[in-house]
Design an enzyme around this catalytic site. Sequence first.
Site, PDB file in Angstrom:
ATOM      1  N   HIS A   1       0.826  -1.213   0.000  1.00 53.71           N
ATOM      2  CA  HIS A   1       0.000   0.000   0.000  1.00 53.71           C
ATOM      3  C   HIS A   1       0.863   1.266   0.000  1.00 53.71           C
ATOM      4  CE1 HIS A   1       0.984   0.917   4.182  1.00 53.71           C
ATOM      5  NE2 HIS A   1       0.949  -0.391   4.371  1.00 53.71           N
TER       6      HIS A   1
ATOM      7  N   TRP B   1      -0.276   6.684   9.488  1.00 55.80           N
ATOM      8  CA  TRP B   1       0.610   6.263  10.585  1.00 55.80           C
ATOM      9  C   TRP B   1       2.032   5.980  10.100  1.00 55.80           C
ATOM     10  CZ3 TRP B   1      -1.839   2.874  15.011  1.00 55.80           C
ATOM     11  CH2 TRP B   1      -2.764   3.668  15.708  1.00 55.80           C
TER      12      TRP B   1
ATOM     13  N   ARG C   1      -6.084   0.698   3.839  1.00 57.80           N
ATOM     14  CA  ARG C   1      -4.932   1.249   3.108  1.00 57.80           C
ATOM     15  C   ARG C   1      -4.574   0.386   1.903  1.00 57.80           C
ATOM     16  NH1 ARG C   1      -3.215  -0.602   8.176  1.00 57.80           N
ATOM     17  NH2 ARG C   1      -1.262  -1.742   8.387  1.00 57.80           N
TER      18      ARG C   1
ATOM     19  N   GLU D   1      -1.512  -6.807   7.467  1.00 58.71           N
ATOM     20  CA  GLU D   1      -0.192  -6.575   8.060  1.00 58.71           C
ATOM     21  C   GLU D   1      -0.058  -7.472   9.293  1.00 58.71           C
ATOM     22  OE1 GLU D   1       2.785  -6.268   8.106  1.00 58.71           O
ATOM     23  OE2 GLU D   1       3.088  -4.159   7.594  1.00 58.71           O
TER      24      GLU D   1
ATOM     25  N   MET E   1       0.249  -8.559  12.972  1.00 59.12           N
ATOM     26  CA  MET E   1      -0.321  -7.910  14.149  1.00 59.12           C
ATOM     27  C   MET E   1       0.843  -7.534  15.058  1.00 59.12           C
ATOM     28  SD  MET E   1      -1.723  -7.880  17.283  1.00 59.12           S
ATOM     29  CE  MET E   1      -1.884  -9.513  18.015  1.00 59.12           C
TER      30      MET E   1
ATOM     31  N   LYS F   1       7.768   4.716  16.603  1.00 59.92           N
ATOM     32  CA  LYS F   1       8.912   3.805  16.415  1.00 59.92           C
ATOM     33  C   LYS F   1      10.192   4.382  17.033  1.00 59.92           C
ATOM     34  CE  LYS F   1       6.815   1.512  12.512  1.00 59.92           C
ATOM     35  NZ  LYS F   1       6.635   1.338  11.087  1.00 59.92           N
TER      36      LYS F   1
ATOM     37  N   HIS G   1       0.678  -5.594   2.449  1.00 66.25           N
ATOM     38  CA  HIS G   1       1.459  -4.849   3.443  1.00 66.25           C
ATOM     39  C   HIS G   1       2.919  -5.294   3.461  1.00 66.25           C
ATOM     40  CE1 HIS G   1      -2.354  -3.379   5.109  1.00 66.25           C
ATOM     41  NE2 HIS G   1      -2.793  -4.529   4.616  1.00 66.25           N
TER      42      HIS G   1
ATOM     43  N   ASN H   1       4.855  -6.618   5.698  1.00 66.89           N
ATOM     44  CA  ASN H   1       5.231  -7.933   6.224  1.00 66.89           C
ATOM     45  C   ASN H   1       4.455  -9.092   5.619  1.00 66.89           C
ATOM     46  OD1 ASN H   1       7.382  -7.221   8.196  1.00 66.89           O
ATOM     47  ND2 ASN H   1       5.740  -5.893   8.939  1.00 66.89           N
TER      48      ASN H   1
END
Length: 335
Positions: A100, A105, A149, A203, A205, A214, A273, A275
């Site tokens: 995406h 965020w 997204r 994505e 979790m 982060k 996503h 991951n």
Amino acid sequence: MSAQVFHQAMGTLQSNRLLNNSGTHHELGNIRVQLIPKCFKLNIELSRNRNFRFGKKNFGIIQATASQTSVIESASSPSNHDTSDSKKKSNEAALILVRHGESLWNEKNLFTGCVDVPLTKKGVEEAIEAGKRISNIPVDMIYTSALIRAQMTAMLAMTQHRRRKVPIIMHNESEQARTWSQIFSEDTMKQSIPVVTAWQLNERMYGELQGLNKQETADRYGKEQVHVWRRSYDIPPPNGESLEMCAQRAVAYFKDQIEPQLQSGKNVMIAAHGNSLRSIIMYLDKLTSQEVISLELSTGIPMLYIFKEGKFIRRGSPAGPAEAGVYAYTRVCNP
Ligand SMILES: O=C(O)[C@@H](CO)OP(=O)(O)O
């Protein structure tokens, strides 16, 4: 255009060449390929006038559920119409993967995971740009995660497609949803692309990191610890999923639901996503758990694979219309 020419145009990159080369350049016609070890950075430089359109041929076909399209004979004009008598040209199918575009965020540098956050304006633009790159590749089926997204990215990308088919989200969550979203025109069906949403492509979790900044998390727990949570293969963040756990559901879904579509000759796009796509690429490119930890995906850069005779052949990223360099994989762990 012949399959051979198409393959040359897309850059004949075997995935294993990325893994064992020592940073040399390869010339493939006008395509200059730089292979850098370890970080799996793929840098394809294309001369500006390289034409990636595939001739003016109509490619016909496409029924939403039961046809086979050729990767090679792409949509060349929005006026192309489906023809049920079109010949099947090839046993190949295209698989497009796209992470995406930037989310609100991502922009704020927050762990997102399964929190359902929309795209930023930049993310919208990235999705449109991704759509331009793949606008000549016929798409028969779209899979997205259950998160907005990824769905926004798929839909925005399809606004750029030359075939002007209408992506339609399938609502199979209940009998009523199925009944209420039925289409009663065969012709309209043929001009549609089914969009399947699946939580399995979400994505990973992120557990108790979701919503945390982060940088602040790295300041608090240490850079190394946060890097382990973000990029180790089998160590989950607190109460979250490791990449291995994410791969279990994402790759199982890919094998059960998506691979059969490719086997039947359908071209598929997956919008998902960082991951969930890293796990799927690990499967496609046969990366080890060591190799996958260095794999980073940029937002909004589509990657193309050809599925042929049961094998996935990576073609890199279709070129952007106005740029010379395309990065399918990046080196850095994005903020
Ligand atoms: O926050 C997230 O959900 C992911 C993707 O943006 O982050 P990371 O890069 O740490 O996997």
